[in-house]
Design a protein around this motif. Structure first.
Motif, short mmCIF file in Angstrom:
data_model
loop_
_atom_site.label_atom_id
_atom_site.label_comp_id
_atom_site.label_asym_id
_atom_site.label_seq_id
_atom_site.Cartn_x
_atom_site.Cartn_y
_atom_site.Cartn_z
N UNK B 3 0.83 -1.20 0.00
CA UNK B 3 0.00 0.00 0.00
C UNK B 3 0.87 1.26 0.00
N UNK B 6 1.62 2.18 -3.40
CA UNK B 6 0.49 2.82 -4.07
C UNK B 6 0.47 4.30 -3.76
N UNK B 100 -18.47 7.52 3.94
CA UNK B 100 -19.25 6.29 4.00
C UNK B 100 -20.18 6.07 2.80
N UNK B 110 -14.85 4.29 2.36
CA UNK B 110 -15.03 3.18 3.30
C UNK B 110 -14.90 1.85 2.57
N UNK B 112 -13.46 1.32 -0.32
CA UNK B 112 -12.11 1.16 -0.87
C UNK B 112 -11.16 0.66 0.21
N UNK B 113 -11.25 1.27 1.39
CA UNK B 113 -10.31 0.93 2.46
C UNK B 113 -10.54 -0.48 3.00
N UNK B 114 -11.76 -0.99 2.83
CA UNK B 114 -12.04 -2.37 3.25
C UNK B 114 -11.74 -3.37 2.13
N UNK B 115 -11.37 -2.87 0.97
CA UNK B 115 -11.10 -3.77 -0.15
C UNK B 115 -12.36 -4.31 -0.79
N UNK B 116 -13.50 -3.66 -0.55
CA UNK B 116 -14.76 -4.12 -1.13
C UNK B 116 -14.94 -3.59 -2.55
N UNK B 118 -13.61 -2.81 -6.33
CA UNK B 118 -12.64 -3.30 -7.29
C UNK B 118 -12.58 -2.33 -8.47
N UNK B 130 -5.73 0.14 -5.24
CA UNK B 130 -6.43 -0.04 -3.97
C UNK B 130 -5.82 0.86 -2.90
N UNK B 131 -6.43 0.84 -1.72
CA UNK B 131 -5.85 1.49 -0.55
C UNK B 131 -6.04 2.99 -0.51
N UNK B 132 -5.33 3.63 0.41
CA UNK B 132 -5.51 5.06 0.61
C UNK B 132 -5.07 5.86 -0.61
N UNK B 135 -8.06 6.20 -2.71
CA UNK B 135 -8.98 7.19 -2.14
C UNK B 135 -8.52 8.60 -2.51
#
Lengths: 93, 169
Positions: B3, B6, B100, B110, B112-116, B118, B130-132, B135
């Motif tokens: 991360x 990234x 959220x 939210x 993105x940070x949970x990996x939900x 794609x 992915x990751x911050x 965001x």
């Protein structure tokens, strides 16, 4: 994150006077009250990429990300801002 | 790729990424829902009333409208948008709502940070993963593009990493 950590993150917030007492505009408990209204915050199922993380680690990532975006959303973000002595003011204030 | 990598990658936004992130500002400032309410309730929708407020820098009549529905269940914030800056709980809720709830065609941080979330093939093609970092790039890439090692993006990443170090201690 402790109450002390919270105030350490936002040391330059506006001071307000309530009932003739000066204090910060927002308290740690105001923040927690807001978080309580978003129960999904720090409470979700990780996707495949992050399934290896413990819940605490995922929450730390989310809390850090939220704090970083909120801090930067409320800063002036003026890279040329200087204080009264002419020193550059850090963006993180 | 970690991360951290990234985040470091995304402080140098490419032109392709900038184009991908070029969001429709007209849509963001839409009055569609707010206008319906304003017509029914005789609310003044002067754009200057709905400027940046709160920890999420809430902006635009329609975002105020949705935020009011979430917080109050009615049009309180449309009628008095200053409540977002004068009520400290609302102030934080501004940031939490942006965090959220998916808005303006963008995923919620939210998720993105949970990996939900794609990324699409187009997003992957420009290095959005992915990751911050994702965001930061999704929400601010369009405005922070064009400058190598954008200082605002760098500072946001530094704050994220410093808070992570505190929370991990």
């Amino acid at each position: 994150m402790s109450e002390e950590d919270f105030y350490g993150l936002i040391p330059y917030q506006m001071t307000v006077t309530v009932d003739e007492v000066d204090g910060p505009f927002s308290t740690f408990w105001d923040f927690l009250s807001a978080v309580a209204k978003a129960p999904a915050f720090c409470n979700g199922v990780a996707g495949p990429l992050y399934s290896r993380f413990a819940d605490e680690a995922l929450c730390a990532r989310e809390a850090a990300g939220l704090a970083a975006t909120m801090i930067m959303a409320t800063n002036e973000n003026d890279v040329e801002k200087v204080d009264s002595d002419g020193n550059l003011v850090p963006l993180s204030q | 790729m970690t991360e951290d990598t990234y985040c470091n990658d995304f402080v140098n936004f490419s032109d392709d990424l900038c184009a991908t992130l070029d969001t429709d500002t007209d849509e963001m400032n839409s009055f569609y829902y707010a206008a319906i309410v304003a017509t029914e309730s005789n609310i003044d929708l002067d754009i200057t009333r709905y400027g940046y407020r709160g920890a999420g820098a809430t902006y635009g009549a329609d975002v105020y409208y949705w935020m009011s529905q979430v917080i109050y269940g009615d049009n309180t914030l449309l009628e008095d948008p200053t409540l977002l800056a004068t009520d400290p709980v609302n102030f934080w809720l501004s940031g939490l709502m942006r965090w959220m709830i998916p808005m303006n065609g963008l995923p919620a941080p939210h998720n993105i940070m949970l990996g939900q979330w794609e990324p699409t093939e187009a997003e992957l093609a420009v290095g959005l993963t992915q990751g911050f970092g994702a965001v930061s790039a999704l929400f601010y890439g369009a405005t922070e593009c064009g400058t190598t090692k954008n200082p605002v993006a760098n500072t946001r990443t530094e704050i994220y990493e410093s808070i992570m170090s505190v929370l991990a201690a």
